[in-house]
Design a protein around this motif. Structure first.
Motif, PDB file in Angstrom:
ATOM      1  N   ILE A   1      99.022  36.427  47.844  1.00 31.15           N
ATOM      2  CA  ILE A   1      98.633  35.330  46.948  1.00 31.15           C
ATOM      3  C   ILE A   1      97.856  34.234  47.673  1.00 31.15           C
ATOM      4  CG2 ILE A   1     100.810  34.074  47.274  1.00 31.15           C
ATOM      5  CD1 ILE A   1     100.636  33.321  44.296  1.00 31.15           C
ATOM      6  N   PHE A   2      98.155  34.014  48.957  1.00 31.41           N
ATOM      7  CA  PHE A   2      97.468  32.962  49.700  1.00 31.41           C
ATOM      8  C   PHE A   2      96.024  33.354  50.000  1.00 31.41           C
ATOM      9  CE2 PHE A   2     101.989  32.790  50.820  1.00 31.41           C
ATOM     10  CZ  PHE A   2     102.288  31.522  50.341  1.00 31.41           C
ATOM     11  N   ASN A   3      95.809  34.637  50.257  1.00 36.04           N
ATOM     12  CA  ASN A   3      94.456  35.114  50.510  1.00 36.04           C
ATOM     13  C   ASN A   3      93.622  35.076  49.228  1.00 36.04           C
ATOM     14  OD1 ASN A   3      92.514  36.314  52.422  1.00 36.04           O
ATOM     15  ND2 ASN A   3      92.655  38.116  51.109  1.00 36.04           N
ATOM     16  N   VAL A   4      94.230  35.480  48.122  1.00 35.98           N
ATOM     17  CA  VAL A   4      93.509  35.563  46.849  1.00 35.98           C
ATOM     18  C   VAL A   4      93.205  34.182  46.275  1.00 35.98           C
ATOM     19  CG1 VAL A   4      93.663  36.344  44.456  1.00 35.98           C
ATOM     20  CG2 VAL A   4      94.415  37.847  46.314  1.00 35.98           C
ATOM     21  N   TRP A   5      94.197  33.280  46.314  1.00 32.50           N
ATOM     22  CA  TRP A   5      94.049  32.002  45.631  1.00 32.50           C
ATOM     23  C   TRP A   5      93.701  30.834  46.550  1.00 32.50           C
ATOM     24  CZ3 TRP A   5      93.347  31.898  40.648  1.00 32.50           C
ATOM     25  CH2 TRP A   5      93.829  32.960  39.879  1.00 32.50           C
ATOM     26  N   PHE A   6      93.758  31.046  47.859  1.00 29.57           N
ATOM     27  CA  PHE A   6      93.401  29.954  48.763  1.00 29.57           C
ATOM     28  C   PHE A   6      92.190  30.309  49.625  1.00 29.57           C
ATOM     29  CE2 PHE A   6      93.646  27.476  52.657  1.00 29.57           C
ATOM     30  CZ  PHE A   6      93.729  26.195  52.139  1.00 29.57           C
TER      31      PHE A   6
END
Length: 323
Positions: free
Chosen positions: A91-96
């Motif tokens: 999720i951190f790679n996708v959304w940040f």
């Protein structure tokens, strides 16, 4: 021994005709104006050190070392990823990370609007900070999004012999214009095809370094209050003399209590970008891909934050943070 330059009214002499006055001293040219101060060198040194640390972790940790790595995916096989952060779809790679420039922009805007050091309204300092951000953004856009066609990352891959797997068959190349070849190669990853044969600059390393360093360099004037931290930036004046310039005291600091308004968000984004840079260094791309991402980011940072110190004409447009 350095001497303080004073105007007739007893105030420090202006750096140029178009810049606000600050604390300025003529000084021997012991260090080039194009080089960082000790504090800036330590800050910039964090980035190569992080890449080295990530590579060491991925090499020495048994769980990381034994997980299958796919050169085509530029990551570990998702089915055997050693940690959650090693998966591209975390999720951190996708959304940040993938939306990293948006986060950097929001954080910079908060600082630009809220920090009292810029003054009230549309001041010269605020305009110059916006121009610095705009130049960095343009470089990010050219490298990762578009450069009169494919971005520089894709052009570099093609220049070093890379192709989309579909174009490796000579018959697939027949009758295709150069433009068509470029467009097909640039869209290769988006179509789920293999991107092979060339050098792929790490766009994530580039983005995370340039975004966090932008926020660090802009917020440093709000953080550095001690003389040893504020002094040391050397510049070349219009008359060719070398001088040392410090962060200018802003009105709200007259009571010796600096204002931190607008600072927490950019610092938080910068720190999280550093964490994701460490994750990228540990789990994604080869060492050389990460190294070139670092070099491309540093090229932009030098142009915006160090070139103006030695070229008065550029400094008159872009200014310097905190001056």
């Amino acid at each position: 021994m350095s001497t303080r330059r004073k105007a007739a009214n007893g105030q420090p002499a202006p750096l140029t005709a178009t810049m606000p006055s600050g604390t300025i001293r003529t000084t021997p040219a012991a260090r080039s104006p194009f080089f960082p101060t000790r504090l800036e060198a330590l800050l910039l040194g964090i980035y190569p050190a992080t890449l080295v640390l990530g590579s060491v972790l991925s090499t020495l940790t048994p769980a990381f070392r034994n997980a299958p790595y796919s050169p085509d995916l530029q990551s570990h096989d998702p089915a055997f990823a050693p940690t959650y952060f090693a998966k591209k779809k975390n999720i951190f790679n996708v959304w940040f990370v993938k939306k990293g420039w948006g986060w950097a922009t929001i954080a910079f805007a908060v600082f630009l609007l809220m920090w009292p050091g810029f003054g009230k309204g549309l001041t010269t300092k605020r305009i110059q900070a916006t121009l610095r951000y705009s130049v960095i953004t343009l470089w990010w856009f050219f490298v990762t999004q578009w450069f009169f066609g494919p971005p520089l990352v894709d052009r570099g891959f093609l220049f070093t012999g890379g192709q989309c797997e579909k174009l490796q068959d000579p018959s697939a190349m027949e009758g295709m214009s150069d433009t068509r070849v470029y467009l097909t190669a640039a869209a290769c990853k988006r179509a789920g095809r293999k991107w092979t044969g060339g050098h792929d600059i790490s766009g994530h390393v580039f983005l995370l370094i340039i975004g966090s360093a932008l926020l660090w360099f802009e917020t440093l004037p709000a953080l550095t209050r001690f003389e040893g931290l504020r002094d040391g930036r050397r510049i070349i004046l219009d008359d060719g003399k070398v001088a040392s310039v410090a962060v200018e005291k802003s009105p709200e600091s007259e009571n010796d209590e600096p204002t931190r308004q607008g600072v927490p968000m950019p610092l938080g984004v910068a720190v999280f970008m550093w964490w994701m840079l460490l994750m990228t260094a540990a789990f994604f791309h080869t060492w050389f891909e990460k190294f070139t991402g670092l070099l491309v980011a540093f090229a932009a940072l030098w142009t915006v934050y160090f070139l103006p110190r030695g070229v008065p004409a550029v400094r008159a447009v872009l200014g310097m943070p905190g001056v």
